[in-house]
Structures are given as structure tokens and as C-alpha cells.
Design an enzyme around this catalytic site. Structure first.
Site: not given
Ligand code: GAR
Length: 199
Positions: A11, A13, A87, A104, A106
């Protein structure tokens, strides 16, 4: 604008959104996860934002879970859904509830390396430039119109952690910026090319 966030993991982001746009340009009013143990849920609760898990076992299938999440978000008045490390794929039924309003982040320069383990895919390919894409979500896997992108040169990178550490600041800048632009009403499709989003 009332925002709902879906997250499966740590989390960071979500935290970037809470720290930058929440209570300013937007209100984050609901945070949902497929994982009851997701740290993202703790971050939401710590910020006083309602948080709820929707584990697979509680629903007869993906569509039923999607519908339960959509109902919960709609009841909170959510107008924009942000996938911040969520995910799971969302089905057409969910997307129809929030048309052009699911965003989203990515960890790759789409259309390269969609899907799972984007950073691992990029490392395996041997790229020298890595990056982040914020895009609208459609029914494909990371195929929706691109809103913002940023890149970083890492010609000698060999490990996922190293790349992720370099991408984090880009993600934490781009995702709030995309939310800001949507809240300001700046996002629109280019009439000449509906795949292209103008901001
Ligand atoms: C992030 O790096 C995001 O870009 C990726 O998951 C991570 C979540 O980090 N998303 C994907 O790969 C979607 N296909 P977080 O939980 O620390 O925000």
C-alpha cells in the site's frame, strides 16, 4: 471527487495518495482488498478511511466478488476507482459500473511487459530503461488508454528490488498526479484517436 482504492499489498501507492491528494483535491472514502492481511488496509484505517477485505472464499466466484466490491464502493459514493497494486483482474461487470473511471498503476512502460511480475519480465528481457505507466483500465490485461508515463535509465540493473526502489518515486508522483488531473476534469479522449487520452 470521491475516490475508492483497491490494493492487495503493502500500500505505498495508497499512502502516496493519502499523503498528497486526500483531503485536498479528492476524498478517499473507501479502501478494499482481496487480502485481509494487506498492509494497505492498515494504512487506510490509520488515516480514518473505511477499509474492508473481500477474500475469494467469501464469494462464489470472481464476478460475485467484483459485484460486492462495486456495491460497497457505490454505497460510499465513489466516482473514481484507483487500483494501487490490486493484483486481481476486474471483470466487465465491474468496469461498466465505473466507465472510464478505473485507474491503474503498472511498473513497466506499457505496452511492454503487461501482467504479473512486470519488473522481472523487463529484467529478463534486458532492457536499459524501466518505467511506470498510469492507465485507464479496460477488459484486457494492462491494455487500457495510457494517462501518464515516466521512465528511468538503469543500464546495469540486475535485481527486482533495485528496480522497484527506482520506480517507487515515479509511481508515487504519477498516480496522485493522474488523480489530480481527473478530479480537475482534464481527462478526455482524443476524438481523432479514442485510444489516446488527453490530460
Ligand atoms: C506497485 O509497484 C504497482 O505498480 C504494482 O504493484 C505494486 C504495489 O505496491 N502493480 C502491479 O503490478 C499491477 N499489475 P504498493 O502496494 O506498495 O502500492
Amino acid at each position: 471527487m470521491r475516490v475508492g482504492v483497491l490494493a492487495s499489498g503493502t500500500g505505498t501507492n495508497l499512502q502516496a495518495l493519502l499523503d498528497s491528494v486526500h483531503g485536498r483535491e479528492v476524498e478517499i472514502v473507501a479502501v478494499a482488498s482481496d487480502k485481509p492481511q494487506a498492509q494497505a488496509l492498515e494504512r487506510a484505517r490509520a488515516a480514518g478511511v473505511p477499509a474492508r477485505a473481500f477474500p475469494a472464499g467469501d464469494h462464489p466466484g470472481r464476478d460475485a466478488r467484483d459485484a460486492a466490491i462495486a456495491d460497497w464502493l457505490a454505497a460510499a459514493g465513489v466516482e473514481l476507482v484507483v487500483l494501487a497494486g490490486y493484483m486481481q483482474l476486474l471483470g466487465a461487470g465491474f468496469l461498466a459500473r465505473f466507465p472510464d473511471r478505473v485507474l491503474n498503476v503498472h511498473p513497466a512502460l506499457l505496452p511492454a511487459f503487461p501482467g504479473l511480475d512486470a519488473i522481472g519480465q523487463a529484467l529478463d528481457y534486458g532492457v536499459k530503461v524501466f518505467g511506470v505507466t498510469v492507465h485507464l483500465v479496460d477488459e484486457g490485461v494492462d491494455t487500457g488508454p495510457i494517462v501518464l508515463q515516466a521512465a528511468v535509465e538503469l543500464p546495469d540493473a540486475t535485481g527486482r528490488d533495485e528496480v522497484l526502489a527506482a520506480l517507487r518515486p515515479l509511481e508515487h508522483r504519477l498516480l496522485p498526479e493522474a488523480v489530480r488531473r481527473i478530479a480537475a476534469g482534464r481527462l478526455r479522449r482524443d476524438p481523432a484517436n479514442p485510444r489516446r487520452v488527453l490530460t
